[in-house]
Design a protein around this motif. Structure first.
Motif, mmCIF file in Angstrom:
data_model
loop_
_atom_site.group_PDB
_atom_site.id
_atom_site.type_symbol
_atom_site.label_atom_id
_atom_site.label_comp_id
_atom_site.label_asym_id
_atom_site.label_seq_id
_atom_site.Cartn_x
_atom_site.Cartn_y
_atom_site.Cartn_z
ATOM 1 N N GLU A 89 0.836 -1.205 0.000
ATOM 2 C CA GLU A 89 0.000 0.000 0.000
ATOM 3 C C GLU A 89 0.874 1.260 0.000
ATOM 4 O O GLU A 89 0.595 2.220 -0.730
ATOM 5 C CB GLU A 89 -0.922 0.002 1.215
ATOM 6 C CG GLU A 89 -1.832 1.201 1.287
ATOM 7 C CD GLU A 89 -2.717 1.185 2.521
ATOM 8 O OE1 GLU A 89 -3.849 1.673 2.417
ATOM 9 O OE2 GLU A 89 -2.283 0.708 3.587
ATOM 10 N N PHE A 90 1.930 1.247 0.797
ATOM 11 C CA PHE A 90 2.849 2.379 0.831
ATOM 12 C C PHE A 90 3.453 2.611 -0.552
ATOM 13 O O PHE A 90 3.497 3.737 -1.043
ATOM 14 C CB PHE A 90 3.951 2.148 1.869
ATOM 15 C CG PHE A 90 4.963 3.256 1.905
ATOM 16 C CD1 PHE A 90 4.713 4.403 2.632
ATOM 17 C CD2 PHE A 90 6.142 3.155 1.200
ATOM 18 C CE1 PHE A 90 5.630 5.443 2.656
ATOM 19 C CE2 PHE A 90 7.076 4.186 1.213
ATOM 20 C CZ PHE A 90 6.814 5.330 1.942
ATOM 21 N N CYS A 91 3.921 1.544 -1.191
ATOM 22 C CA CYS A 91 4.532 1.658 -2.528
ATOM 23 C C CYS A 91 3.529 2.186 -3.549
ATOM 24 O O CYS A 91 3.877 3.021 -4.397
ATOM 25 C CB CYS A 91 5.088 0.312 -2.974
ATOM 26 S SG CYS A 91 6.503 -0.232 -2.000
ATOM 27 N N MET B 80 13.746 8.348 -2.973
ATOM 28 C CA MET B 80 14.774 7.378 -3.327
ATOM 29 C C MET B 80 16.143 7.822 -2.804
ATOM 30 O O MET B 80 16.926 7.007 -2.320
ATOM 31 C CB MET B 80 14.812 7.169 -4.843
ATOM 32 C CG MET B 80 15.606 5.963 -5.271
ATOM 33 S SD MET B 80 15.006 4.382 -4.599
ATOM 34 C CE MET B 80 13.458 4.206 -5.446
ATOM 35 N N ARG B 81 16.413 9.133 -2.871
ATOM 36 C CA ARG B 81 17.665 9.647 -2.307
ATOM 37 C C ARG B 81 17.707 9.408 -0.802
ATOM 38 O O ARG B 81 18.743 9.078 -0.241
ATOM 39 C CB ARG B 81 17.818 11.148 -2.598
ATOM 40 C CG ARG B 81 18.410 11.450 -3.943
ATOM 41 C CD ARG B 81 18.850 12.905 -4.066
ATOM 42 N NE ARG B 81 17.809 13.854 -3.739
ATOM 43 C CZ ARG B 81 16.890 14.284 -4.602
ATOM 44 N NH1 ARG B 81 16.881 13.856 -5.848
ATOM 45 N NH2 ARG B 81 15.975 15.139 -4.223
ATOM 46 N N PHE B 82 16.573 9.581 -0.153
ATOM 47 C CA PHE B 82 16.465 9.342 1.283
ATOM 48 C C PHE B 82 16.800 7.875 1.606
ATOM 49 O O PHE B 82 17.567 7.594 2.530
ATOM 50 C CB PHE B 82 15.042 9.698 1.742
ATOM 51 C CG PHE B 82 14.733 9.331 3.157
ATOM 52 C CD1 PHE B 82 15.220 10.093 4.203
ATOM 53 C CD2 PHE B 82 13.937 8.233 3.436
ATOM 54 C CE1 PHE B 82 14.923 9.762 5.514
ATOM 55 C CE2 PHE B 82 13.635 7.896 4.742
ATOM 56 C CZ PHE B 82 14.130 8.665 5.790
ATOM 57 N N ILE B 83 16.255 6.959 0.830
ATOM 58 C CA ILE B 83 16.543 5.529 1.026
ATOM 59 C C ILE B 83 18.027 5.262 0.793
ATOM 60 O O ILE B 83 18.679 4.560 1.576
ATOM 61 C CB ILE B 83 15.670 4.661 0.096
ATOM 62 C CG1 ILE B 83 14.204 4.757 0.529
ATOM 63 C CG2 ILE B 83 16.143 3.213 0.082
ATOM 64 C CD1 ILE B 83 13.238 4.146 -0.448
ATOM 65 N N ARG B 84 18.564 5.845 -0.278
ATOM 66 C CA ARG B 84 19.993 5.677 -0.574
ATOM 67 C C ARG B 84 20.851 6.190 0.578
ATOM 68 O O ARG B 84 21.805 5.539 1.005
ATOM 69 C CB ARG B 84 20.359 6.410 -1.856
ATOM 70 C CG ARG B 84 21.842 6.267 -2.223
ATOM 71 C CD ARG B 84 22.388 7.410 -3.033
ATOM 72 N NE ARG B 84 22.141 8.690 -2.380
ATOM 73 C CZ ARG B 84 22.013 9.832 -3.022
ATOM 74 N NH1 ARG B 84 22.092 9.882 -4.341
ATOM 75 N NH2 ARG B 84 21.806 10.952 -2.363
ATOM 76 N N ASP B 85 20.505 7.350 1.108
ATOM 77 C CA ASP B 85 21.270 7.933 2.214
ATOM 78 C C ASP B 85 21.265 7.013 3.433
ATOM 79 O O ASP B 85 22.285 6.842 4.103
ATOM 80 C CB ASP B 85 20.724 9.309 2.595
ATOM 81 C CG ASP B 85 20.967 10.361 1.528
ATOM 82 O OD1 ASP B 85 21.764 10.110 0.595
ATOM 83 O OD2 ASP B 85 20.342 11.443 1.634
ATOM 84 N N TYR B 86 20.112 6.421 3.721
ATOM 85 C CA TYR B 86 20.035 5.510 4.868
ATOM 86 C C TYR B 86 20.891 4.264 4.615
ATOM 87 O O TYR B 86 21.619 3.808 5.504
ATOM 88 C CB TYR B 86 18.590 5.117 5.179
ATOM 89 C CG TYR B 86 18.517 4.167 6.351
ATOM 90 C CD1 TYR B 86 18.814 4.605 7.636
ATOM 91 C CD2 TYR B 86 18.175 2.829 6.168
ATOM 92 C CE1 TYR B 86 18.765 3.735 8.714
ATOM 93 C CE2 TYR B 86 18.133 1.958 7.245
ATOM 94 C CZ TYR B 86 18.425 2.412 8.518
ATOM 95 O OH TYR B 86 18.393 1.547 9.576
ATOM 96 N N MET B 87 20.810 3.724 3.413
ATOM 97 C CA MET B 87 21.612 2.533 3.109
ATOM 98 C C MET B 87 23.100 2.845 3.191
ATOM 99 O O MET B 87 23.879 2.040 3.706
ATOM 100 C CB MET B 87 21.238 1.961 1.745
ATOM 101 C CG MET B 87 19.896 1.264 1.770
ATOM 102 S SD MET B 87 19.575 0.130 0.409
ATOM 103 C CE MET B 87 20.048 1.039 -1.001
ATOM 104 N N GLU B 88 23.517 4.012 2.698
ATOM 105 C CA GLU B 88 24.926 4.399 2.802
ATOM 106 C C GLU B 88 25.342 4.555 4.256
ATOM 107 O O GLU B 88 26.433 4.154 4.651
ATOM 108 C CB GLU B 88 25.190 5.698 2.029
ATOM 109 C CG GLU B 88 25.155 5.511 0.534
ATOM 110 C CD GLU B 88 25.303 6.823 -0.240
ATOM 111 O OE1 GLU B 88 25.324 7.913 0.388
ATOM 112 O OE2 GLU B 88 25.406 6.744 -1.477
ATOM 113 N N TYR B 89 24.461 5.108 5.058
ATOM 114 C CA TYR B 89 24.736 5.273 6.482
ATOM 115 C C TYR B 89 24.953 3.917 7.149
ATOM 116 O O TYR B 89 25.941 3.711 7.860
ATOM 117 C CB TYR B 89 23.580 6.026 7.152
ATOM 118 C CG TYR B 89 23.724 6.174 8.638
ATOM 119 C CD1 TYR B 89 24.528 7.169 9.180
ATOM 120 C CD2 TYR B 89 23.060 5.314 9.501
ATOM 121 C CE1 TYR B 89 24.666 7.311 10.550
ATOM 122 C CE2 TYR B 89 23.194 5.445 10.867
ATOM 123 C CZ TYR B 89 24.001 6.433 11.385
ATOM 124 O OH TYR B 89 24.131 6.562 12.747
#
Length: 129
Positions: free
Chosen positions: A68-70, A85-94
């Motif tokens: 539902e979120f997607c 998507m940048r937010f997700i990328r930033d978390y994964m990099e963190y």
């Protein structure tokens, strides 16, 4: 009226009040109403801590639906999709880069996934368009 317009209008009213000439009790009444409008418009942005708490609470609930979120994100503005998507990328990099991030058997796979994903996508940019 869009949320941004409501927030911008409320800011403008506060600027006018700051110019002076408004009785303190009237000023307080107007400020109370502006705060009510802002809350009702859902226009304020959450800070990082607040957002993390909301996300954690949602993920900890058995009723949360990733699908539902997607689907809801699919219908968002394209620039917001890219920002998310940048937010997700930033978390994964963190997660991938932090040696002192708390890991155990419950989230060890997340660390490995984040490391693999960031390495595989290091040459991909997500510009703000």
């Amino acid at each position: 009226m869009s949320y941004l317009k409501i927030d911008t209008s409320a800011d403008r009213i506060e600027e006018i009040m700051d110019a002076g000439g408004i009785e303190p009790h009237v000023r307080q009444s107007i400020q109370n109403e502006l705060e009510k409008i802002r809350r009702e418009s859902k226009c304020h942005a959450l800070g990082g801590k607040e957002l993390a708490q909301v996300v954690s609470a949602s993920l900890n609930c058995s009723g949360f639906s990733s699908k539902e979120f997607c689907e809801m994100m699919r219908d968002e503005h394209k620039t917001l999709q890219q920002s998310f998507m940048r937010f997700i990328r930033d978390y994964m990099e963190y997660v991938a880069d932090m040696p002192d991030y708390c890991f155990d058997g419950r989230n060890e796979a997340s660390k490995k996934f984040a490391k693999t994903a960031t390495e595989a996508t290091e040459n991909i940019t997500l510009p703000f368009v």
